[in-house]
Design an enzyme around this catalytic site. Structure first.
Site, PDB file in Angstrom:
ATOM      1  N   ASP A 183       6.059   2.687 -13.100  1.00  0.00           N
ATOM      2  CA  ASP A 183       5.131   2.807 -11.981  1.00  0.00           C
ATOM      3  C   ASP A 183       4.721   1.387 -11.622  1.00  0.00           C
ATOM      4  OD1 ASP A 183       2.925   3.032 -10.286  1.00  0.00           O
ATOM      5  OD2 ASP A 183       2.103   4.769 -11.347  1.00  0.00           O
ATOM      6  N   SER A 215       7.873  -3.976   6.839  1.00  0.00           N
ATOM      7  CA  SER A 215       7.842  -3.002   7.922  1.00  0.00           C
ATOM      8  C   SER A 215       7.519  -3.744   9.208  1.00  0.00           C
ATOM      9  CB  SER A 215       6.749  -1.969   7.629  1.00  0.00           C
ATOM     10  OG  SER A 215       6.425  -1.225   8.771  1.00  0.00           O
ATOM     11  N   TYR A 236      -2.443   0.699   5.696  1.00  0.00           N
ATOM     12  CA  TYR A 236      -1.024   0.452   5.435  1.00  0.00           C
ATOM     13  C   TYR A 236      -0.570  -0.807   6.173  1.00  0.00           C
ATOM     14  CZ  TYR A 236       4.039   0.880   5.561  1.00  0.00           C
ATOM     15  OH  TYR A 236       5.381   0.621   5.460  1.00  0.00           O
ATOM     16  N   LYS A 279       1.072  -4.372   4.693  1.00  0.00           N
ATOM     17  CA  LYS A 279       2.348  -4.941   5.125  1.00  0.00           C
ATOM     18  C   LYS A 279       2.159  -6.332   5.743  1.00  0.00           C
ATOM     19  CE  LYS A 279       5.030  -2.025   3.375  1.00  0.00           C
ATOM     20  NZ  LYS A 279       6.020  -2.497   2.393  1.00  0.00           N
TER      21      LYS A 279
END
Length: 186
Positions: free
Chosen positions: A63, A144, A158, A162
């Protein structure tokens, strides 16, 4: 790609999607690939389909949001293969969490995995390369379009993670240049 034949790559988030595709492509080019993921059984399934290729795929449960598991994974790679030559930071998670009413656990998960996990894996890979005098290693941070522009409502956390990947990649590039290192960051 021939110069990488027989060398060791670690790919995070290798159990599905882009991470799995990268792991498979590297194996087909003759690399020893260690795929890190929570769902290790998916990587084990991929391994079965790659028996006749030039390289090797090894599944390792990890993880990437947990420091202890990252350190154990890189220690395993060191004991088994001597160390890492390429790191592909692919593992990430995205939730539609707004800052105003988003779930705090989801926000923390994104930061822990998308930023902190990436940092810890990068640090361990660099440590491995430097210990062995590898000055032609490569670290690849998958990102992204949201790491460069705010395009959608509701995904601001998010998007922030990024943007951090963009800043961390450029910051590390500058650090490596300052050290006159030939290790690449992409």
């Amino acid at each position: 790609m021939e110069r990488w034949t027989g060398r060791v790559a670690v790919v995070t988030g290798a159990s599905s999607g882009i991470g799995a595709a990268i792991a498979v492509a590297l194996v087909k080019h003759g690399l020893k690939v260690v795929g890190l993921a929570r769902r290790v059984e998916r990587i084990q399934e991929l391994t079965k389909s790659l028996k006749s290729t030039k390289g090797e795929l090894h599944a390792l449960k990890c993880d990437v949001s947990k420091e202890k598991e990252i350190k154990e994974a890189f220690q395993w790679v060191k004991k088994r293969f001597g160390g890492v030559d390429i790191l592909v930071n692919n593992a990430a998670v995205m939730f539609d969490s707004s800052l105003i009413d988003g779930d705090n656990d989801e926000m923390k998960t994104m930061v822990d995995l998308n930023i902190t996990g990436l940092n810890m894996c990068t640090k361990e890979a660099l440590k491995s390369m430097k210990e062995r005098g590898v000055d032609d290693g490569h670290i690849i941070n998958l990102n992204s379009i949201l790491g460069h522009a705010v395009l959608f409502d509701g995904f601001c956390v998010y998007t922030a993670t990024k943007h951090a990947v963009t800043a961390l990649t450029e910051g590390l590039r500058r650090e490596l240049v300052k050290q006159k290192s030939k290790i690449r960051i992409t």
